[in-house]
Design a protein around this motif. Structure first.
Motif, PDB file in Angstrom:
ATOM      1  N   GLN A 181      55.890  34.052 -10.445  1.00 31.14           N
ATOM      2  CA  GLN A 181      56.219  33.127 -11.513  1.00 31.14           C
ATOM      3  C   GLN A 181      55.932  33.749 -12.876  1.00 31.14           C
ATOM      4  O   GLN A 181      54.848  34.259 -13.122  1.00 31.14           O
ATOM      5  CB  GLN A 181      55.440  31.825 -11.357  1.00 31.14           C
ATOM      6  N   PHE A 182      56.930  33.677 -13.727  1.00 27.93           N
ATOM      7  CA  PHE A 182      56.837  34.247 -15.071  1.00 27.93           C
ATOM      8  C   PHE A 182      57.185  33.175 -16.093  1.00 27.93           C
ATOM      9  O   PHE A 182      57.795  32.162 -15.762  1.00 27.93           O
ATOM     10  CB  PHE A 182      57.791  35.436 -15.208  1.00 27.93           C
ATOM     11  N   PHE A 183      56.778  33.413 -17.316  1.00 27.19           N
ATOM     12  CA  PHE A 183      57.210  32.525 -18.386  1.00 27.19           C
ATOM     13  C   PHE A 183      57.656  33.337 -19.587  1.00 27.19           C
ATOM     14  O   PHE A 183      57.200  34.464 -19.805  1.00 27.19           O
ATOM     15  CB  PHE A 183      56.140  31.495 -18.763  1.00 27.19           C
ATOM     16  N   VAL A 184      58.597  32.753 -20.330  1.00 33.15           N
ATOM     17  CA  VAL A 184      59.074  33.335 -21.574  1.00 33.15           C
ATOM     18  C   VAL A 184      58.589  32.406 -22.679  1.00 33.15           C
ATOM     19  O   VAL A 184      58.830  31.195 -22.637  1.00 33.15           O
ATOM     20  CB  VAL A 184      60.614  33.445 -21.609  1.00 33.15           C
ATOM     21  N   VAL A 185      57.890  32.969 -23.646  1.00 33.24           N
ATOM     22  CA  VAL A 185      57.348  32.175 -24.748  1.00 33.24           C
ATOM     23  C   VAL A 185      58.474  31.775 -25.693  1.00 33.24           C
ATOM     24  O   VAL A 185      59.278  32.618 -26.104  1.00 33.24           O
ATOM     25  CB  VAL A 185      56.258  32.963 -25.501  1.00 33.24           C
ATOM     26  N   ALA A 197      55.390  36.803 -19.794  1.00 32.66           N
ATOM     27  CA  ALA A 197      54.093  36.969 -19.142  1.00 32.66           C
ATOM     28  C   ALA A 197      54.127  36.257 -17.798  1.00 32.66           C
ATOM     29  O   ALA A 197      55.066  35.527 -17.481  1.00 32.66           O
ATOM     30  CB  ALA A 197      52.970  36.428 -20.028  1.00 32.66           C
ATOM     31  N   MET A 198      53.085  36.485 -17.023  1.00 37.75           N
ATOM     32  CA  MET A 198      53.030  35.938 -15.674  1.00 37.75           C
ATOM     33  C   MET A 198      52.162  34.684 -15.629  1.00 37.75           C
ATOM     34  O   MET A 198      51.055  34.666 -16.176  1.00 37.75           O
ATOM     35  CB  MET A 198      52.481  36.989 -14.722  1.00 37.75           C
ATOM     36  N   ALA A 254      49.049  38.236 -17.576  1.00 39.61           N
ATOM     37  CA  ALA A 254      49.607  39.588 -17.626  1.00 39.61           C
ATOM     38  C   ALA A 254      50.891  39.579 -18.456  1.00 39.61           C
ATOM     39  O   ALA A 254      51.823  38.842 -18.155  1.00 39.61           O
ATOM     40  CB  ALA A 254      49.894  40.095 -16.217  1.00 39.61           C
ATOM     41  N   VAL A 255      50.913  40.388 -19.505  1.00 43.64           N
ATOM     42  CA  VAL A 255      52.091  40.511 -20.353  1.00 43.64           C
ATOM     43  C   VAL A 255      52.976  41.583 -19.740  1.00 43.64           C
ATOM     44  O   VAL A 255      52.596  42.747 -19.664  1.00 43.64           O
ATOM     45  CB  VAL A 255      51.704  40.877 -21.800  1.00 43.64           C
ATOM     46  N   VAL A 256      54.147  41.152 -19.283  1.00 46.02           N
ATOM     47  CA  VAL A 256      54.995  42.069 -18.522  1.00 46.02           C
ATOM     48  C   VAL A 256      56.179  42.598 -19.327  1.00 46.02           C
ATOM     49  O   VAL A 256      56.821  43.546 -18.923  1.00 46.02           O
ATOM     50  CB  VAL A 256      55.441  41.409 -17.198  1.00 46.02           C
ATOM     51  N   GLY A 257      56.454  42.007 -20.481  1.00 43.64           N
ATOM     52  CA  GLY A 257      57.573  42.506 -21.267  1.00 43.64           C
ATOM     53  C   GLY A 257      57.946  41.600 -22.411  1.00 43.64           C
ATOM     54  O   GLY A 257      57.185  40.712 -22.798  1.00 43.64           O
ATOM     55  N   LYS A 258      59.157  41.849 -22.925  1.00 43.51           N
ATOM     56  CA  LYS A 258      59.656  41.085 -24.061  1.00 43.51           C
ATOM     57  C   LYS A 258      61.173  40.957 -23.953  1.00 43.51           C
ATOM     58  O   LYS A 258      61.846  41.875 -23.467  1.00 43.51           O
ATOM     59  CB  LYS A 258      59.286  41.800 -25.367  1.00 43.51           C
TER      60      LYS A 258
END
Length: 145
Positions: A90-94, A75-76, A106-110
């Motif tokens: 800037q993005f983050f990975v959970v 997500a962003m 904003a959920v941009v992918g997986k």
């Protein structure tokens, strides 16, 4: 190591298009994961490495109500005062099972491959800040299917 993200073009079309353009222009190459919070997120995409940088513009893809931020979701990041779904670079990975964030990012992918790499970066976290050693994003490549 490396990891692969499948972008969600339906849920975040403007954000995904922006990320693809930035990646194709080398924007992320040589940047770092500047924030690593163990069991929460790894965050990158800031050209300054400080947590305050971006591409000089923003997109908005408001996440659907009930969006969840679970392990592997990408997500962003946004500032608290910004509207839901606002994105720069800037993005983050959970990295946690379900980190309980409100549906404002904003959920941009997986992550579809290389979750072990994400977990290795997560293991370098020492609180809410930079990792114990620099983690550099050497190169981001875009592959179409």
């Amino acid at each position: 190591g490396s990891f692969t993200i499948r972008l969600d073009l339906d849920r975040a079309p403007k954000t995904a298009a922006s990320l693809v353009s930035l990646a194709q222009n080398g924007f992320f190459d040589g940047t770092t994961f500047h924030r690593v919070v163990p069991g929460f997120v790894i965050q990158g995409g800031d050209p300054t490495g400080t947590g305050t940088g971006g591409p000089g513009y923003q997109t908005v893809d408001v996440p659907p109500p009930g969006s969840t931020y679970t392990e592997g979701v990408v997500a962003m990041a946004k500032a608290g005062f910004e509207a839901p779904g606002t994105s720069g670079s800037q993005f983050f990975v959970v990295t946690g099972a379900d980190i309980g964030l409100p549906a404002e990012y904003a959920v941009v992918g997986k992550v579809t491959e290389g979750l072990e790499t994400v977990k290795a970066i997560d293991a370098l976290g020492v609180g809410d800040g930079p990792p114990s050693q620099p983690v550099v994003i050497e190169k981001v490549t875009v592959v179409s299917e």
